[in-house]
Design an enzyme around this catalytic site. Structure first.
Site, PDB file in Angstrom:
ATOM      1  N   HIS A  87      30.216 -27.933 -49.170  1.00 22.93           N
ATOM      2  CA  HIS A  87      31.173 -28.607 -50.060  1.00 22.93           C
ATOM      3  C   HIS A  87      30.831 -30.089 -50.157  1.00 22.93           C
ATOM      4  CE1 HIS A  87      35.038 -27.926 -52.171  1.00 22.93           C
ATOM      5  NE2 HIS A  87      35.134 -29.245 -52.079  1.00 22.93           N
ATOM      6  N   ASP A 166      46.524 -25.804 -53.034  1.00 24.82           N
ATOM      7  CA  ASP A 166      45.532 -26.812 -53.422  1.00 24.82           C
ATOM      8  C   ASP A 166      45.384 -26.856 -54.943  1.00 24.82           C
ATOM      9  OD1 ASP A 166      43.450 -28.802 -52.841  1.00 24.82           O
ATOM     10  OD2 ASP A 166      42.090 -27.305 -53.669  1.00 24.82           O
ATOM     11  N   SER A 188      42.640 -31.073 -48.827  1.00 24.89           N
ATOM     12  CA  SER A 188      42.230 -30.283 -49.989  1.00 24.89           C
ATOM     13  C   SER A 188      40.937 -29.518 -49.676  1.00 24.89           C
ATOM     14  CB  SER A 188      42.020 -31.227 -51.182  1.00 24.89           C
ATOM     15  OG  SER A 188      41.291 -30.600 -52.206  1.00 24.89           O
ATOM     16  N   LYS A 192      40.904 -25.338 -48.310  1.00 22.21           N
ATOM     17  CA  LYS A 192      40.156 -24.251 -48.980  1.00 22.21           C
ATOM     18  C   LYS A 192      39.171 -23.615 -48.007  1.00 22.21           C
ATOM     19  CE  LYS A 192      38.727 -26.786 -52.637  1.00 22.21           C
ATOM     20  NZ  LYS A 192      39.633 -27.886 -52.892  1.00 22.21           N
TER      21      LYS A 192
HETATM   22  N1  URA Z   1      36.753 -31.744 -53.304  1.00 19.33           N
HETATM   23  C1  URA Z   1      37.941 -31.123 -53.106  1.00 19.33           C
HETATM   24  O1  URA Z   1      38.014 -29.891 -53.070  1.00 19.33           O
HETATM   25  N2  URA Z   1      39.037 -31.880 -52.934  1.00 19.33           N
HETATM   26  C2  URA Z   1      39.014 -33.228 -52.936  1.00 19.33           C
HETATM   27  O2  URA Z   1      40.036 -33.831 -52.761  1.00 19.33           O
HETATM   28  C3  URA Z   1      37.770 -33.870 -53.143  1.00 19.33           C
HETATM   29  C4  URA Z   1      36.645 -33.109 -53.327  1.00 19.33           C
END
Ligand code: URA
Length: 440
Positions: A87, A166, A188, A192
């Site tokens: 991510h 989220d 956030s 996930k």
């Molecule tokens: N990616 C995400 O999923 N959330 C954020 O707040 C920033 C980047």
């Protein structure tokens, strides 16, 4: 009379006044945020209070867990190999997922990726992927496992099953100027990530003008916080700090970025060494985390071999096909809808490019329609900017530095914004590291 702290309004007031909310507040209200029971105006006010007053580390952890548990916890009982996700904290021109995920998959990593849409001035993997007609990004747990068994990797969005809270918070943060808050970014992303029970996670934490937290120290804090949350949830977790001072690669904008990634993966172009470097750095960490290589060098070699044999591209085609997308767009990216207008931005003087302000470029792309300024906005996947020159290069007055692809009539505004974002000096700038360090 004081507000009742057990109501959502009470929670807004506590955060407005800089107080701390108990774990139970997050546990109790996150499902109501996810279901839409708490009105958007109250959630937005609460987000702004958090943005301004912050959160304790205990609250950040509680919010992360509550976001993860606002939907189902997805696991893959039939997959025996290690599964690893990746991510990015958000960048401009960041198309790395489309290269690194198929490449690590070609090297044997099982990679179920949960990705986001555009946020603030940054682009989103899901928005870019959805440039391909027909492609699906929402799946049940069983469908995800089936995709892993058949293809070895997938990209899915947050959904009604995966961290639905989220989805609400992300949409509202994007439209209320509350994105760049460390606890909100941490909860956030990690909310996930914890919703899907992977073995490992590699985080691409950006610093520099195009990052949500430009200062290196803040990016380090973000890395450490997320890695700690990942580890305490039993994940093997690493963060790589990467430079986002100028846009990554040459293209900024949804289908333009996807086209660049496709061509780099196919090997039909070689003009984005920064994209290649970040891909190899993150990919090597994913291979280490999956237990498939012993060190970074071995990981990079493996990835380069797979890339050279065209296996990364084959894996991209396999994923898009399995997710219902029309793969002819990968074979012929010129099929992506084109913007109606094209304008060139030329160098006003000779010299060296000393800066391309990634934040301003991201904001410009968003204003052109590549991103959203309000929650329900339809984005325009054809628009964006393609750079012909990069920081450090010597240019001559009148040379084309960037091409703007746009719909509408604001050409002079876009050109003026580019002019303010690109700096030309007499001396070459100091070289900045692209990969700063790995936090593990
Ligand atoms: N990616 C995400 O999923 N959330 C954020 O707040 C920033 C980047």
């Amino acid at each position: 009379m004081a507000e009742n702290p057990n109501t959502f309004l009470g929670g807004i007031v506590v955060k407005r006044d800089g107080g701390e909310l108990a774990e139970d507040f997050y546990k109790h209200f996150m499902p109501s945020i996810a279901s839409g029971e708490i009105p958007d105006y109250q959630v937005s006010a609460w987000l702004m209070a958090i943005f301004l007053k912050g959160m304790s580390s205990g609250e950040t952890g509680a919010m992360t867990q509550a976001i993860a548990r606002s939907g189902k916890i997805i696991s893959f009982p039939h997959i025996k190999q290690a599964t690893v996700d990746k991510h990015s904290t958000g960048g401009v021109g960041d198309k790395i997922t489309f290269l690194v995920a198929p490449l690590v998959s070609a090297c044997g990593v099982m990679a179920p990726l949960t990705a986001g849409r555009g946020l603030g001035h940054t682009g989103g993997t899901i928005d870019k992927l959805e440039s391909i007609p027909g492609v699906r990004t929402q799946f049940t747990a069983e469908e995800m496992e089936g995709l892993l068994e058949r293809v070895g990797w997938l990209i899915c969005a947050q959904s009604k099953d995966i961290a639905p809270a989220d989805g609400v918070l992300y949409r509202l943060r994007n439209a209320t100027g509350t994105v760049s808050s460390l606890p909100l970014v941490v909860s956030s992303i990690m909310g996930k990530k914890l919703a899907v029970e992977n073995d490992g996670l590699v985080l691409d934490v950006k610093f520099g003008s195009g990052a949500f937290f430009p200062e290196v120290e803040k990016a380090r804090e973000l890395s450490r916080t997320m890695v700690e949350i990942g580890k305490s949830a039993g994940r093997t977790c690493r963060a790589v700090l990467t430079n986002m001072e100028q846009p990554l690669g040459r293209a900024v904008g949804n289908s333009l970025e996807l086209t660049e990634a496709i061509e780099l993966l196919k090997g039909t172009r070689k003009d984005c060494p920064d994209v290649v470097e970040v891909t190899l750095a993150l990919g090597a960490q994913m291979l280490i985390v999956a237990g498939l290589v012993n060190d970074e060098k071995e990981g990079r070699d493996k990835l380069l071999q797979a890339w050279g044999r065209g296996e990364g591209y084959d894996r991209l085609v396999a994923m898009v096909s399995a997710q219902g997308g029309d793969v002819s767009y990968l074979h012929q990216p010129q099929k992506f809808p084109q913007a109606k207008n094209v304008a060139e931005f030329k160098a006003p003087a000779s010299g060296f490019i000393t800066a391309i302000d990634a934040r301003r470029i991201g904001e410009l792309a968003r204003r052109m329609g590549a991103g959203r300024e309000y929650a329900e906005q339809e984005i325009d996947r054809s628009v964006g900017i393609v750079f012909r020159a990069r920081v450090g290069e010597e240019v001559r007055a009148g040379e084309v530095l960037a091409v703007i692809y746009f719909n509408g009539v604001q050409k002079s505004e876009y050109v003026a914004e580019l002019s303010g974002s690109i700096t030309i000096g007499e001396q070459p700038p100091d070289q900045q590291p692209l990969i700063l360090e790995v936090v593990s």
